[in-house]
Design a protein around this motif. Structure first.
Motif, PDB file in Angstrom:
ATOM      1  N   ALA A 275       0.828  -1.212   0.000  1.00 56.79           N
ATOM      2  CA  ALA A 275       0.000   0.000   0.000  1.00 56.79           C
ATOM      3  C   ALA A 275       0.859   1.258   0.000  1.00 56.79           C
ATOM      4  CB  ALA A 275      -0.928  -0.006   1.212  1.00 56.79           C
ATOM      5  N   SER A 276       2.043   1.191   0.600  1.00 53.35           N
ATOM      6  CA  SER A 276       2.925   2.352   0.656  1.00 53.35           C
ATOM      7  C   SER A 276       3.700   2.554  -0.640  1.00 53.35           C
ATOM      8  CB  SER A 276       3.920   2.200   1.815  1.00 53.35           C
ATOM      9  OG  SER A 276       4.868   1.182   1.539  1.00 53.35           O
ATOM     10  N   GLY A 277       3.664   1.555  -1.524  1.00 52.64           N
ATOM     11  CA  GLY A 277       4.423   1.636  -2.763  1.00 52.64           C
ATOM     12  C   GLY A 277       5.896   1.354  -2.581  1.00 52.64           C
ATOM     13  N   ALA A 278       6.281   0.854  -1.394  1.00 50.55           N
ATOM     14  CA  ALA A 278       7.695   0.642  -1.089  1.00 50.55           C
ATOM     15  C   ALA A 278       8.321  -0.477  -1.904  1.00 50.55           C
ATOM     16  CB  ALA A 278       7.864   0.347   0.404  1.00 50.55           C
ATOM     17  N   HIS A 279       7.512  -1.236  -2.643  1.00 53.66           N
ATOM     18  CA  HIS A 279       8.059  -2.308  -3.490  1.00 53.66           C
ATOM     19  C   HIS A 279       8.574  -1.781  -4.822  1.00 53.66           C
ATOM     20  CE1 HIS A 279       3.925  -1.667  -4.653  1.00 53.66           C
ATOM     21  NE2 HIS A 279       4.035  -2.438  -5.701  1.00 53.66           N
ATOM     22  N   GLY A 280       8.345  -0.495  -5.103  1.00 53.37           N
ATOM     23  CA  GLY A 280       8.874   0.112  -6.314  1.00 53.37           C
ATOM     24  C   GLY A 280       8.401  -0.578  -7.582  1.00 53.37           C
ATOM     25  N   GLU A 281       9.362  -0.964  -8.437  1.00 55.15           N
ATOM     26  CA  GLU A 281       9.040  -1.580  -9.722  1.00 55.15           C
ATOM     27  C   GLU A 281       8.844  -3.091  -9.634  1.00 55.15           C
ATOM     28  OE1 GLU A 281      12.034  -0.456 -12.595  1.00 55.15           O
ATOM     29  OE2 GLU A 281      12.163   1.550 -11.739  1.00 55.15           O
ATOM     30  N   MET A 282       8.914  -3.647  -8.451  1.00 60.22           N
ATOM     31  CA  MET A 282       8.741  -5.097  -8.292  1.00 60.22           C
ATOM     32  C   MET A 282       7.260  -5.452  -8.278  1.00 60.22           C
ATOM     33  SD  MET A 282      11.836  -6.023  -5.629  1.00 60.22           S
ATOM     34  CE  MET A 282      11.307  -4.861  -4.347  1.00 60.22           C
ATOM     35  N   GLY A 283       6.631  -5.270  -9.435  1.00 54.82           N
ATOM     36  CA  GLY A 283       5.192  -5.473  -9.538  1.00 54.82           C
ATOM     37  C   GLY A 283       4.745  -6.872  -9.215  1.00 54.82           C
ATOM     38  N   TRP A 284       5.627  -7.845  -9.393  1.00 51.98           N
ATOM     39  CA  TRP A 284       5.264  -9.227  -9.095  1.00 51.98           C
ATOM     40  C   TRP A 284       4.906  -9.443  -7.630  1.00 51.98           C
ATOM     41  CZ3 TRP A 284       8.936 -10.941  -5.653  1.00 51.98           C
ATOM     42  CH2 TRP A 284      10.178 -10.294  -5.680  1.00 51.98           C
ATOM     43  N   LEU A 285       5.415  -8.569  -6.743  1.00 52.71           N
ATOM     44  CA  LEU A 285       5.071  -8.709  -5.334  1.00 52.71           C
ATOM     45  C   LEU A 285       3.604  -8.378  -5.060  1.00 52.71           C
ATOM     46  CD1 LEU A 285       8.187  -7.189  -3.526  1.00 52.71           C
ATOM     47  CD2 LEU A 285       7.378  -9.551  -3.379  1.00 52.71           C
ATOM     48  N   ALA A 286       3.021  -7.568  -5.930  1.00 51.58           N
ATOM     49  CA  ALA A 286       1.631  -7.148  -5.736  1.00 51.58           C
ATOM     50  C   ALA A 286       0.643  -8.103  -6.391  1.00 51.58           C
ATOM     51  CB  ALA A 286       1.437  -5.736  -6.289  1.00 51.58           C
ATOM     52  N   THR A 287       1.140  -9.144  -7.052  1.00 56.15           N
ATOM     53  CA  THR A 287       0.252 -10.132  -7.676  1.00 56.15           C
ATOM     54  C   THR A 287       0.142 -11.363  -6.785  1.00 56.15           C
ATOM     55  OG1 THR A 287       2.040 -11.205  -8.909  1.00 56.15           O
ATOM     56  CG2 THR A 287       0.949  -9.330  -9.955  1.00 56.15           C
ATOM     57  N   ARG A 288      -0.955 -12.027  -6.867  1.00 54.00           N
ATOM     58  CA  ARG A 288      -1.193 -13.280  -6.140  1.00 54.00           C
ATOM     59  C   ARG A 288      -0.930 -13.112  -4.638  1.00 54.00           C
ATOM     60  NH1 ARG A 288       1.891 -17.917  -9.459  1.00 54.00           N
ATOM     61  NH2 ARG A 288       0.551 -19.267  -8.180  1.00 54.00           N
ATOM     62  N   THR A 289      -1.407 -11.994  -4.099  1.00 50.96           N
ATOM     63  CA  THR A 289      -1.138 -11.709  -2.692  1.00 50.96           C
ATOM     64  C   THR A 289      -1.843 -12.693  -1.758  1.00 50.96           C
ATOM     65  OG1 THR A 289      -2.927 -10.069  -2.720  1.00 50.96           O
ATOM     66  CG2 THR A 289      -0.673  -9.266  -3.038  1.00 50.96           C
ATOM     67  N   ASP A 290      -3.008 -13.206  -2.152  1.00 51.42           N
ATOM     68  CA  ASP A 290      -3.700 -14.187  -1.315  1.00 51.42           C
ATOM     69  C   ASP A 290      -2.853 -15.441  -1.150  1.00 51.42           C
ATOM     70  OD1 ASP A 290      -5.822 -12.485  -1.008  1.00 51.42           O
ATOM     71  OD2 ASP A 290      -7.074 -13.447  -2.536  1.00 51.42           O
ATOM     72  N   GLU A 291      -2.267 -15.897  -2.275  1.00 56.00           N
ATOM     73  CA  GLU A 291      -1.433 -17.091  -2.213  1.00 56.00           C
ATOM     74  C   GLU A 291      -0.132 -16.818  -1.476  1.00 56.00           C
ATOM     75  OE1 GLU A 291      -1.626 -17.271  -6.469  1.00 56.00           O
ATOM     76  OE2 GLU A 291      -2.387 -19.324  -6.387  1.00 56.00           O
ATOM     77  N   ARG A 292       0.379 -15.615  -1.628  1.00 54.36           N
ATOM     78  CA  ARG A 292       1.635 -15.261  -0.964  1.00 54.36           C
ATOM     79  C   ARG A 292       1.466 -15.241   0.548  1.00 54.36           C
ATOM     80  NH1 ARG A 292       5.855 -13.299  -3.495  1.00 54.36           N
ATOM     81  NH2 ARG A 292       4.605 -12.737  -5.310  1.00 54.36           N
ATOM     82  N   SER A 293       0.335 -14.768   1.006  1.00 53.03           N
ATOM     83  CA  SER A 293       0.124 -14.618   2.442  1.00 53.03           C
ATOM     84  C   SER A 293      -0.527 -15.831   3.093  1.00 53.03           C
ATOM     85  CB  SER A 293      -0.723 -13.371   2.725  1.00 53.03           C
ATOM     86  OG  SER A 293      -1.976 -13.463   2.081  1.00 53.03           O
ATOM     87  N   ASP A 294      -0.861 -16.859   2.302  1.00 48.75           N
ATOM     88  CA  ASP A 294      -1.485 -18.061   2.857  1.00 48.75           C
ATOM     89  C   ASP A 294      -1.034 -19.287   2.064  1.00 48.75           C
ATOM     90  OD1 ASP A 294      -3.014 -20.076   3.880  1.00 48.75           O
ATOM     91  OD2 ASP A 294      -4.955 -19.178   3.395  1.00 48.75           O
ATOM     92  N   PRO A 295      -0.139 -20.103   2.615  1.00 44.72           N
ATOM     93  CA  PRO A 295       0.349 -21.278   1.887  1.00 44.72           C
ATOM     94  C   PRO A 295      -0.773 -22.172   1.355  1.00 44.72           C
ATOM     95  CG  PRO A 295       1.673 -20.917   3.848  1.00 44.72           C
ATOM     96  CD  PRO A 295       0.518 -19.954   3.921  1.00 44.72           C
ATOM     97  N   ARG A 296      -1.874 -22.241   2.064  1.00 46.98           N
ATOM     98  CA  ARG A 296      -2.951 -23.140   1.620  1.00 46.98           C
ATOM     99  C   ARG A 296      -3.777 -22.522   0.488  1.00 46.98           C
ATOM    100  NH1 ARG A 296      -5.076 -26.502   6.955  1.00 46.98           N
ATOM    101  NH2 ARG A 296      -2.978 -26.979   7.731  1.00 46.98           N
ATOM    102  N   ALA A 297      -3.669 -21.227   0.314  1.00 43.37           N
ATOM    103  CA  ALA A 297      -4.287 -20.621  -0.859  1.00 43.37           C
ATOM    104  C   ALA A 297      -3.483 -20.982  -2.107  1.00 43.37           C
ATOM    105  CB  ALA A 297      -4.375 -19.107  -0.694  1.00 43.37           C
ATOM    106  N   LEU A 298      -2.161 -21.120  -1.934  1.00 40.27           N
ATOM    107  CA  LEU A 298      -1.309 -21.552  -3.039  1.00 40.27           C
ATOM    108  C   LEU A 298      -1.485 -23.029  -3.319  1.00 40.27           C
ATOM    109  CD1 LEU A 298       0.986 -20.930  -5.065  1.00 40.27           C
ATOM    110  CD2 LEU A 298       2.611 -21.371  -3.222  1.00 40.27           C
TER     111      LEU A 298
END
Length: 352
Positions: free
Chosen positions: A45-68
């Motif tokens: 939300a702060s934009g601190a990831h810069g150009e690493m747009g891949w970090l903003a994709t699939r956030t549900d799976e990233r934050s929950d192993p069972r979603a992946l």
């Protein structure tokens, strides 16, 4: 197959992991607590990831192993030490030489860790009769929170994992499995009041403990950022041409870390302190040949030479002017601009 208890199964997996060459192994439930999800959401939300747009994709799976992977029940977290034989910050005094991050001075760790994980995964399937999935920075997996839950260490104020035994020098990998494995017991260790890592950052990339603004991080700027380096950070980069180890190297827990046992992770002699003028002269073919099998290869010649030119400008050595001048008409505009800037810094030295 002889029946085994989950405790015995965990012990056998641990022994096999260590025998394969891993330096740390732990187990945790295939879940992440709300704090990890909140940190991720705030970071994005702060934009601190810069150009690493891949970090903003699939956030549900990233934050929950069972979603992946809904079938996952446990995570086997693995650590591989890449600790150097000396403090990498000592290279900063060699201004005519490039400082390459410890993790990139030899083979690409992804390839090494992936191979070791696959061997361990085969063993897990053989003795446990379960299913597995292997990850090493190749999928939406929050490696550091999972490693912390598995008691490999804790996320320090520099946001990286810190280990009592290996300091801040651990590569991470994970095996998700359908097996129910007992979680690793708690282990002592914490940052306490120490802020050495935060104070060591040349660009003030930590707005607060446990928070990183990647847009200010030299590792991000030299590896992930594709355009011209913002002028406010150029002088602060010094001779760092690929990554930065300052916050990691400053960690007091590193005093317990022995040099990595992995020959493929120990520095190649030609990458310990490479000559800046030589690196600036690399064409695409020369770059690919020099960095075959290296993680540096993935950023390409142009981005790498851009970094080298910033280091040349910071060297303030008029003898490097020829290397910069030769690239002022480079076909890549980012390289040409960096060459002009480097030359302007060297001219200032002559005039002064």
């Amino acid at each position: 197959m002889v029946a085994v208890t989950t405790d015995t199964l965990g012990a056998r997996i641990r022994d096999k992991a260590l025998a394969l060459g891993f330096d740390a192994v732990g187990f945790t439930e295939a879940r992440l607590g709300p704090e990890a999800r909140t940190r991720l959401a705030d970071f994005l939300a702060s934009g601190a990831h810069g150009e690493m747009g891949w970090l903003a994709t699939r956030t549900d799976e990233r934050s929950d192993p069972r979603a992946l992977w809904p079938e996952a029940r446990s995570v086997i977290a693995l650590g591989l030490s890449y600790a150097p034989d000396a403090d990498p910050r000592l290279l900063q005094a060699q201004t005519g030489r490039g400082a390459i991050s410890v993790h990139a001075r030899n083979r690409d760790y992804h390839d090494l860790v992936r191979g070791m994980l696959k061997h361990l995964a085969q063993f897990v399937v053989k003795i446990g009769d379960g299913h597995v999935k292997v990850f090493v920075d190749t999928a939406p997996v929050m490696e550091k929170p999972l490693a912390e839950q598995a008691r490999l260490g804790w996320q320090g104020k520099h946001t990286n994992l810190v280990s009592r035994a290996h300091g801040s020098w651990l590569f991470l990998g994970e095996i998700y499995t359908t097996l129910e494995l007992p979680p690793s017991p708690p282990r002592a260790g914490a940052c306490g009041s120490c802020t050495a890592c935060l104070a060591a950052c040349p660009t003030d990339a930590f707005p607060a403990p446990y928070r990183l603004d990647a847009r200010r991080c030299i590792a991000y700027l030299t590896i992930e950022h594709a355009g011209p380096i913002p002028h406010e950070f150029r002088a602060l980069m010094g001779n760092r041409i690929y990554g930065c180890d300052d916050c990691l190297a400053a960690c007091p827990w590193n005093r317990f870390a022995a040099e990595s046992r992995q020959a493929k992770l120990r520095a190649r002699e030609d990458l310990r302190a490479p000559d800046l003028a030589t690196l600036a002269g690399l064409n695409d073919a020369g770059f690919r040949a020099m960095f075959a099998g290296s993680p540096i290869k993935r950023i390409g010649r142009n981005r790498f030479v851009r970094n080298v030119l910033i280091a040349i400008g910071n060297a303030r050595d008029p003898a490097l002017a020829g290397a910069a001048r030769a690239l002022t008409n480079d076909p890549d505009p980012v390289v040409a601009e960096a060459a002009e800037w480097a030359l302007s810094q060297l001219v200032l030295v002559v005039v002064a």
